[in-house]
Write a protein that holds these residues in place. Structure first.
Motif, mmCIF file in Angstrom:
data_model
loop_
_atom_site.group_PDB
_atom_site.id
_atom_site.type_symbol
_atom_site.label_atom_id
_atom_site.label_comp_id
_atom_site.label_asym_id
_atom_site.label_seq_id
_atom_site.Cartn_x
_atom_site.Cartn_y
_atom_site.Cartn_z
ATOM 1 N N THR A 26 0.916 34.581 -25.772
ATOM 2 C CA THR A 26 0.643 34.025 -26.784
ATOM 3 C C THR A 26 -0.678 34.244 -27.580
ATOM 4 O O THR A 26 -1.182 33.775 -28.477
ATOM 5 C CB THR A 26 0.444 32.357 -26.405
ATOM 6 O OG1 THR A 26 -0.672 32.423 -25.340
ATOM 7 C CG2 THR A 26 1.665 31.760 -25.868
ATOM 8 N N GLY A 27 -1.295 35.232 -26.966
ATOM 9 C CA GLY A 27 -2.441 35.710 -27.657
ATOM 10 C C GLY A 27 -3.963 35.093 -27.138
ATOM 11 O O GLY A 27 -4.737 35.150 -27.739
ATOM 12 N N TRP A 28 -3.565 34.115 -26.492
ATOM 13 C CA TRP A 28 -4.481 33.070 -25.956
ATOM 14 C C TRP A 28 -5.459 33.685 -25.047
ATOM 15 O O TRP A 28 -7.088 33.287 -25.205
ATOM 16 C CB TRP A 28 -3.923 31.889 -25.185
ATOM 17 C CG TRP A 28 -4.665 30.613 -25.525
ATOM 18 C CD1 TRP A 28 -5.291 29.692 -25.059
ATOM 19 C CD2 TRP A 28 -4.469 29.955 -27.011
ATOM 20 N NE1 TRP A 28 -5.759 28.647 -25.752
ATOM 21 C CE2 TRP A 28 -5.176 28.848 -26.827
ATOM 22 C CE3 TRP A 28 -3.731 30.114 -27.878
ATOM 23 C CZ2 TRP A 28 -5.354 27.877 -27.788
ATOM 24 C CZ3 TRP A 28 -3.620 29.205 -29.148
ATOM 25 C CH2 TRP A 28 -4.690 28.262 -29.001
ATOM 26 N N ASP A 29 -5.714 34.799 -24.411
ATOM 27 C CA ASP A 29 -6.438 35.474 -23.732
ATOM 28 C C ASP A 29 -7.656 35.830 -24.673
ATOM 29 O O ASP A 29 -8.629 36.005 -24.060
ATOM 30 C CB ASP A 29 -6.183 36.588 -22.876
ATOM 31 C CG ASP A 29 -5.236 37.785 -23.915
ATOM 32 O OD1 ASP A 29 -5.168 37.385 -24.948
ATOM 33 O OD2 ASP A 29 -5.498 38.720 -23.405
ATOM 34 N N ALA A 30 -7.496 36.029 -25.867
ATOM 35 C CA ALA A 30 -8.531 36.516 -26.750
ATOM 36 C C ALA A 30 -9.496 35.383 -26.806
ATOM 37 O O ALA A 30 -10.637 35.547 -27.368
ATOM 38 C CB ALA A 30 -8.117 36.709 -28.219
ATOM 39 N N ARG A 31 -9.236 34.020 -26.348
ATOM 40 C CA ARG A 31 -10.220 33.013 -26.341
ATOM 41 C C ARG A 31 -11.066 32.685 -25.123
ATOM 42 O O ARG A 31 -11.675 31.763 -25.067
ATOM 43 C CB ARG A 31 -9.323 31.594 -26.823
ATOM 44 C CG ARG A 31 -8.833 31.816 -28.129
ATOM 45 C CD ARG A 31 -7.839 30.540 -28.364
ATOM 46 N NE ARG A 31 -7.166 30.575 -29.483
ATOM 47 C CZ ARG A 31 -7.414 29.345 -30.546
ATOM 48 N NH1 ARG A 31 -8.044 28.273 -30.185
ATOM 49 N NH2 ARG A 31 -6.956 29.356 -31.646
ATOM 50 N N SER A 32 -10.833 33.341 -24.171
ATOM 51 C CA SER A 32 -11.249 32.995 -22.775
ATOM 52 C C SER A 32 -12.436 33.089 -22.377
ATOM 53 O O SER A 32 -12.778 32.433 -21.424
ATOM 54 C CB SER A 32 -10.571 34.083 -21.503
ATOM 55 O OG SER A 32 -10.930 35.352 -21.897
ATOM 56 N N GLU A 33 -13.164 33.709 -23.295
ATOM 57 C CA GLU A 33 -14.801 33.517 -22.937
ATOM 58 C C GLU A 33 -15.287 32.666 -23.718
ATOM 59 O O GLU A 33 -16.684 32.198 -23.651
ATOM 60 C CB GLU A 33 -15.417 35.057 -23.445
ATOM 61 C CG GLU A 33 -15.174 35.979 -22.355
ATOM 62 C CD GLU A 33 -15.436 35.662 -20.708
ATOM 63 O OE1 GLU A 33 -16.792 35.407 -20.918
ATOM 64 O OE2 GLU A 33 -14.683 35.836 -19.852
ATOM 65 N N ASP A 34 -14.646 31.639 -24.509
ATOM 66 C CA ASP A 34 -14.978 30.460 -25.432
ATOM 67 C C ASP A 34 -14.363 29.271 -24.655
ATOM 68 O O ASP A 34 -13.069 29.156 -25.155
ATOM 69 C CB ASP A 34 -14.809 30.885 -26.779
ATOM 70 C CG ASP A 34 -15.581 29.508 -27.665
ATOM 71 O OD1 ASP A 34 -15.644 28.527 -27.108
ATOM 72 O OD2 ASP A 34 -15.736 29.818 -28.762
ATOM 73 N N ALA A 35 -14.872 28.414 -23.835
ATOM 74 C CA ALA A 35 -14.296 27.224 -23.097
ATOM 75 C C ALA A 35 -13.748 26.569 -24.318
ATOM 76 O O ALA A 35 -12.743 25.780 -24.218
ATOM 77 C CB ALA A 35 -15.093 26.857 -22.113
ATOM 78 N N ALA A 36 -14.656 26.088 -25.405
ATOM 79 C CA ALA A 36 -14.011 25.019 -26.340
ATOM 80 C C ALA A 36 -12.824 25.576 -27.196
ATOM 81 O O ALA A 36 -12.125 25.027 -27.185
ATOM 82 C CB ALA A 36 -15.363 24.801 -27.135
ATOM 83 N N ALA A 37 -12.897 26.813 -27.332
ATOM 84 C CA ALA A 37 -11.714 27.558 -28.223
ATOM 85 C C ALA A 37 -10.585 27.794 -27.184
ATOM 86 O O ALA A 37 -9.542 27.620 -27.770
ATOM 87 C CB ALA A 37 -12.100 28.928 -28.817
ATOM 88 N N PHE A 38 -10.759 27.867 -26.001
ATOM 89 C CA PHE A 38 -9.819 28.076 -25.047
ATOM 90 C C PHE A 38 -8.937 26.856 -24.826
ATOM 91 O O PHE A 38 -7.813 26.862 -24.778
ATOM 92 C CB PHE A 38 -10.342 28.725 -23.764
ATOM 93 C CG PHE A 38 -9.200 29.245 -22.835
ATOM 94 C CD1 PHE A 38 -8.540 30.416 -22.928
ATOM 95 C CD2 PHE A 38 -8.946 28.526 -21.500
ATOM 96 C CE1 PHE A 38 -7.548 30.909 -22.151
ATOM 97 C CE2 PHE A 38 -7.958 28.861 -20.731
ATOM 98 C CZ PHE A 38 -7.556 29.959 -20.919
ATOM 99 N N LEU A 39 -9.748 25.860 -24.667
ATOM 100 C CA LEU A 39 -9.033 24.423 -24.387
ATOM 101 C C LEU A 39 -8.590 23.738 -25.455
ATOM 102 O O LEU A 39 -7.579 23.219 -25.713
ATOM 103 C CB LEU A 39 -10.012 23.683 -23.764
ATOM 104 C CG LEU A 39 -10.569 24.155 -22.350
ATOM 105 C CD1 LEU A 39 -11.496 23.236 -21.602
ATOM 106 C CD2 LEU A 39 -9.295 24.375 -21.101
#
Length: 257
Positions: A143-156
């Motif tokens: 889903t491309g969601w790994d690009a957000r993994s270092e930003d908890a707010a963006a990831f959740l």
């Protein structure tokens, strides 16, 4: 054995690439956030025992404190009430920790709609192009969601209505559990279910159906973009925690260059 020697030769020659699918594990690694009154998992924490000092002059080591379900991790049937009589993580047969994998790429759709859901028709359309899902293998859902993994707010990606992350529909989760030949589902998000799955019927259908069917989950994967649609082999290494409902895992993929 010639087959194993061929594998070693291919790794040395880099005609087979090892791709790390694991998110680095540290105190800022995002973790699932459940609303009250539910209890939540602990973030990852290192506590130093000694570091070349009077507590241990020649060695450095730490205690670790974390949940079984923090970071890239492996879900097993006993994690969910529907699978409560199934395997714990120590009971997963070692041979199942190495398996073929396919990648279904819906990163473009998820970028447009963070609540995007994979449907059975999406899987069948993928099969018409690439062939059947692997028997006893992994379906990896990009889903491309790994690009957000270092930003908890963006990831959740939560607001006052709850988290908004892509996932799988109820119908598709049931189909993957009961009809598809795969042994498990791997995702880039914090859990195998969509952010809005708390309101589905049943709630959290990937957990409910797949774990209830004796299948497995892999979560918070990275680098799925580096894998082909078919042909990869995944090595997933959870800790064999006796009685454990899951474990942080190092997940690797072997890919022909």
């Amino acid at each position: 054995m010639p087959v194993l020697q061929d594998l070693l030769d291919a790794l040395r020659a880099r005609t087979i690439e090892v791709v790390d699918l694991t998110a680095p594990l540290h105190s800022g690694t995002p973790i699932l956030q459940l609303p009250p009154p539910f209890a939540n998992a602990s973030p990852f924490e290192l506590t130093e025992i000694s570091r070349y000092d009077e507590r241990g002059p020649a060695w450095y080591w730490n205690d670790i404190h974390t949940s079984e379900h923090t970071g890239t991790h492996f879900d097993v049937p006993v994690h969910w009430v529907t699978g409560k009589d199934g395997e714990d993580v120590a009971q997963v047969p070692a041979a199942r920790l190495l398996a073929p994998a396919v990648v279904l790429d819906f990163a473009a759709e998820s970028a447009k709609d963070p609540d995007f859901l994979l449907e059975v028709d999406h899987v069948r359309a993928w099969e018409s192009e690439h062939g059947p899902l692997p028997d006893g293998g992994w379906l990896l859902y990009r889903t491309g969601w790994d690009a957000r993994s270092e930003d908890a707010a963006a990831f959740l990606n939560a607001d006052d209505t709850g988290p908004h992350t892509p996932g799988i529909s109820v119908e598709c989760a049931k189909w993957l559990a009961e009809e598809a030949p795969v042994m498990g589902l791997g995702v880039e998000t914090v859990g195998t279910d969509a952010g809005g799955a708390h309101s589905f019927d049943p709630p959290f259908p990937c957990h409910s159906f797949l774990l209830g069917a004796g299948k497995y989950g892999l979560t918070q994967l990275q680098n799925l973009a580096r894998l082909p649609a078919t042909g990869a082999v995944v090595i997933a290494g959870p800790l064999p925690i006796v009685g454990g409902s899951g474990s942080p895992a190092r997940v690797l993929a072997l890919v022909e260059s």
